[in-house]
Design an enzyme around this catalytic site. Structure first.
Site, mmCIF file in Angstrom:
data_model
loop_
_atom_site.group_PDB
_atom_site.id
_atom_site.type_symbol
_atom_site.label_atom_id
_atom_site.label_comp_id
_atom_site.label_asym_id
_atom_site.label_seq_id
_atom_site.Cartn_x
_atom_site.Cartn_y
_atom_site.Cartn_z
ATOM 1 N N HIS A 23 2.301 4.528 -3.003
ATOM 2 C CA HIS A 23 2.729 6.020 -2.538
ATOM 3 C C HIS A 23 3.800 6.671 -3.359
ATOM 4 C CE1 HIS A 23 -1.684 6.349 -0.282
ATOM 5 N NE2 HIS A 23 -1.886 5.964 -0.044
ATOM 6 N N HIS A 28 0.697 -1.538 -0.040
ATOM 7 C CA HIS A 28 -0.224 0.270 0.252
ATOM 8 C C HIS A 28 0.706 1.717 0.209
ATOM 9 C CE1 HIS A 28 -4.254 2.353 0.996
ATOM 10 N NE2 HIS A 28 -3.278 3.237 1.461
ATOM 11 N N GLU A 29 1.748 0.915 0.985
ATOM 12 C CA GLU A 29 2.642 2.607 0.884
ATOM 13 C C GLU A 29 3.149 2.300 0.027
ATOM 14 O OE1 GLU A 29 2.098 4.928 3.058
ATOM 15 O OE2 GLU A 29 0.279 3.626 4.692
#
Length: 419
Positions: free
Chosen positions: A22, A18-19
């Site tokens: 980003h 998920h990170e």
């Protein structure tokens, strides 16, 4: 111990990917990423590579990517502040000391009159002889405050300087990478374990149930139901569910011959809905095929996205209550149970959790990725961004409410599993 390791690997992987979404899109947009963190709270491990600090923190409840320009990231030098500076070969400031006691012969001290560490990149002030001096600041200059060093962020490296599309994509990339991770997990299952053929073959007939009473046997291959040709187990299962209490004529292939059976599904109820069941178990045959594994990965990802949205709809309409939600404790206990069924079941569970994490983050709630995307939508409609202080206050309130929800859900999990 195995459950703890499985939980850490699964949850850590979901947060990492998920990170990573980003992080990669922030880098692609030219945004300075100050920190890539897994977990919250005090640091356990840290490694600086280039301009980014990579950390693992003590509370495994999520993670974050800290980008330049967010929150209170910027450093400001107020008039009258005494600082020490070090110049590079081009006479540009490469380091600024905010603490007064610096033991370095190359440091020049001055009292700040004007300074801009973001757009114009300069510092102006009075030197030790009382003369006014002005220096340009290098784009990679470092601010040192009590031994802690922070790289300055020129405005074009800050999150807010980027076009709306780049900012939105940077935020959306987190959930997107959770969906991508789920696809690759399902793909790996298809390649290593095989792709279910979904053939309508009866694995096991349960005693004293409609299928047993109708004469159905293990290994029967369902060919027709009420004259309608059956191509897959899903198709057969849907027909059974849609006809509770109605007699169905089935043709099954048994030992190379067609056998006609009359079956009346039992009527069951769930959440106010009636559905049929005949009392059979099914385990799909599998085949290993790379192309079908790719299709399987895409189909399973889509199916789970659809199912989770349906469950969210049931929660909104009151068919589920908050007591049905699970937090980290509930996920841990579920992981413990799933792990007993083998690695492929555990992988399937991890893929489902990854999709769930992606969807939850896309909900239009403050402090979540979906909440930030909602503000970007308002910006696109209004033609200008929402006031930062107002947006920050809304996100702060959202974080507090999410923390309360997490406490309630965790307490429910503890009562459910330990009392």
């Amino acid at each position: 111990m195995e459950t703890v390791i499985a939980f850490i690997i699964i949850f850590g992987s979901l947060v990492f990917f998920h990170e990573l979404g980003h992080f990669l899109f922030a880098k692609k947009a030219g945004i300075l990423v100050r920190e890539f963190a897994i977990g919250f709270g005090p640091k356990i491990l840290s490694l600086r590579k280039g301009e980014t600090l990579y950390t693992i923190r003590i509370l495994p409840l999520g993670g974050y990517v800290r980008m330049a320009g967010e929150d209170f990231d910027t450093v400001e030098l107020q008039p009258g502040y005494r600082v020490g500076i070090i110049l590079n070969e081009e006479d540009e400031v490469e380091k600024i000391y905010l603490n007064r006691n610096v033991n370095n012969p190359n440091v020049l001290f001055l009292e700040v009159e004007k300074a801009d560490l973001s757009r114009k990149l300069f510092i102006e002030g009075y030197d030790e002889e009382g003369k006014i001096v002005r220096f340009n600041i290098a784009r990679d200059a470092i601010v040192n405050e009590k031994g802690q060093e922070t790289l300055i962020a020129p405005y074009d490296r800050q999150f807010d300087s980027k076009p709306l599309g780049s900012r939105a994509m940077t935020i959306f990339a987190g959930p997107l990478f959770n969906f991508i991770l789920a696809f690759f997990i399902f793909l790996a299952i298809g390649l290593l374990h095989g792709v279910p053929t979904n053939e309508p073959i009866i694995t096991k007939v349960l005693d004293d149930r409609p299928a047993y009473e109708a004469g159905m046997e293990n290994g029967d291959f369902v060919k027709e139901v009420d004259g309608e040709s059956i191509e897959s187990w899903t198709e057969f299962s849907d027909i059974i569910k849609d006809h509770p209490g109605e007699q169905l004529q089935m043709k099954v292939e048994r030992d190379g011959e067609l056998v006609t059976l009359l079956v009346t599904p039992d009527t069951l109820k769930e959440a106010g809905h009636k559905y049929g069941q005949i009392g059979v178990e099914y385990t799909s045959p599998v085949e290993k095929n790379a192309l079908k594994a790719v299709v399987f990965g895409a189909q399973e990802t889509y199916t789970w996205i659809k199912r989770i949205f349906e469950l969210l709809g049931m929660l909104v309409t009151g068919q589920f209550t908050i007591d049905a939600l699970s937090g980290p404790v509930g996920i841990y206990k579920a992981t413990e149970e799933v792990a007993q069924f083998g690695i492929f079941t555990l992988m399937n569970w991890a893929a489902m959790l990854s999709i769930n994490l992606g969807i939850m983050n896309l909900l239009p709630l403050p402090a979540l990725d979906g909440g930030r995307l909602l503000f970007f939508l308002f910006e696109a409609i209004r033609g200008k961004p929402v006031d930062k202080q107002k947006e920050g206050m809304i996100h702060f309130v959202g974080i507090m409410l999410l923390m309360v929800l997490m406490v309630v859900v965790t307490w429910n999990d503890i009562q459910r599993f330990f009392f």
